[in-house]
Scaffold this motif. Sequence first.
Motif: not given
Length: 311
Positions: A230, A232, A266
């Motif tokens: 991940q 963002r 993301g």
Amino acid sequence: MSSPGIVTYPLGGITYDAEDAAAYFSTRTSGVFSTEEDFAVTVAEDGGTAVTVGAGRAWMHVSRWVGLSVTLREAQTLTLPLADSALPRIDRVVLRYDATSRSTSLQVLQGAPSSEPAAPAISHTELVYDLCLCQISRPAGQTALTTANLTDTRADEALCGLMRDGVTGLPMEALGAQALAKAKETAKLCDKLLASYTGGYLGIWPVTLPADGWESCEDMPGYAYKQTAQLRAAREANVPSAVPTPETFATAVSAGLAGVCETKDGSITFWAENVPEGGIQMQVELLGPSASTADTGEDTLGDTVLEDTTL
């Protein structure tokens, strides 16, 4: 002297009654004074199905104008009913105020035996008001309680909670909701800014690739494993560039970490020839769409530098 119907408390030379004192205490919320020592429930030393409730102080805000102070100066022992022979249940130990008898006592609320047991309901009315101190699981056929059966519920605002002044106390639930709403608003703004960003350098972010996060793949020739982490701030239009930290550089080289990485909205993906022997910490630099080579028809995968000369 106070006007008729108005009570000013306390003043010298005036006779007050319990109703006036109760109004004074009504500014405090329900709960125990402290979870460190007030009304702690433990398994009794003599074993069996008995529990000991420690001494303590508590308050009960039973209605707008009525607050009650409760004090137990010495510990008390309660014996729970025997467990059901076939089905488990959940019991509760409560501090119960009874307006009819004008008294407060420690009681055991026995749950109904069931394959999926539910805790017995507690009461929060002007006539009967409970502070749930502990929840106790009762396996079928149990003859002696253990500490593992006890769940302390004193800090649970819905069941008991900590007493605080009603004026200066922090409304944690409301503040939490406001903070969450603000966080979501900020996240939406960040997403909007990232989506519209067309500049060059965007920033550098640390990305951790744990050893157990790799999975087999066939989408990158020569590399049998990949891991998607991940990130963002990442967008598909970004051009990523990543290098391992000096502490994890050798692990990355031994695993044959690919010299490219790829961003999606993301997330960011890395490839490796083998599963690394340990975690790898990457420093990821993102460039905006204007730095992309997509317009020239070149590969837009970012570079991962693994040469010793870069350290």
